[in-house]
Design an enzyme around this catalytic site. Sequence first.
Site, PDB file in Angstrom:
ATOM      1  N   ARG A  86       9.335   1.640  -2.641  1.00 57.00           N
ATOM      2  CA  ARG A  86       8.995   0.213  -2.673  1.00 57.00           C
ATOM      3  C   ARG A  86      10.239  -0.649  -2.532  1.00 57.00           C
ATOM      4  O   ARG A  86      10.220  -1.669  -1.832  1.00 57.00           O
ATOM      5  CB  ARG A  86       8.246  -0.100  -3.971  1.00 57.00           C
ATOM      6  CG  ARG A  86       7.620  -1.488  -4.019  1.00 57.00           C
ATOM      7  CD  ARG A  86       6.572  -1.588  -5.126  1.00 57.00           C
ATOM      8  NE  ARG A  86       5.441  -0.723  -4.823  1.00 57.00           N
ATOM      9  CZ  ARG A  86       5.108   0.353  -5.550  1.00 57.00           C
ATOM     10  NH1 ARG A  86       5.816   0.681  -6.615  1.00 57.00           N
ATOM     11  NH2 ARG A  86       4.070   1.090  -5.218  1.00 57.00           N
TER      12      ARG A  86
ATOM     13  N   ASP B 105       0.880  -1.162   0.000  1.00 56.73           N
ATOM     14  CA  ASP B 105       0.000   0.000   0.000  1.00 56.73           C
ATOM     15  C   ASP B 105       0.917   1.211   0.000  1.00 56.73           C
ATOM     16  O   ASP B 105       1.793   1.334   0.854  1.00 56.73           O
ATOM     17  CB  ASP B 105      -0.939   0.035   1.203  1.00 56.73           C
ATOM     18  CG  ASP B 105      -2.097   0.992   0.944  1.00 56.73           C
ATOM     19  OD1 ASP B 105      -2.883   0.736   0.015  1.00 56.73           O
ATOM     20  OD2 ASP B 105      -2.209   1.995   1.658  1.00 56.73           O
TER      21      ASP B 105
END
Length: 214
Positions: free
Chosen positions: A200, A74
Amino acid sequence: MRRLSDKTLVVASHNAGKIREIRDLIGPLGFEAKSAADLNFIEPEETGTTFEENAAIKALASAKASGLPALSDDSGLVIDALGGAPGVYTANWAEREDGSRDFQMAMEKVEEALRDKGAVMPESRTARFVSVLCLAWPDGHVELFRGEVEGTVVWPPRGTSGFGYDPVFQPKGYNTTFGEMRAEEKHGWKPGDPEALSHRARAFKLFAETCLGA
């Protein structure tokens, strides 16, 4: 802390760009990755108010549906001048009435909101990309890993690589946006590397070191 021993896991996402990046990260470590989209899983409603809560919702849904460990992400763009918006609602800013997502429209919304705040100079357009990875097992156990990268929101958008808001995010210390970077430059990371660039990749580095011993 629980180590991951399975070499097959589910990428708990229906976002093609996100699935591609996660596969790029885990592939070199010998993992076979199926996605929630490949398995036709229904997307769970993301009712959390934090990245951690929403990541856990997605990972647990795929882990329980598949019987396999599931890895979710997320992530979002957090802009200081906008009080942290769009934040956990980053994808929502791109939603059209027909349910599709238009990130060009979303980037224009961000720019309009910044101009409404008088944030036109680089020093008033500071932001960060945040990614929270959640590894979940079918028994309900979860591990969470957070990565952040500081930068500035630029205008107009630059580059066609990546996805989402990448063309308007210029990471600190670089003259190029994520949208102008090759995938390897943006999120390439392998065990032994001291640092990763993207949010990420930084979250993935923590995941690999903690759950894989990489």
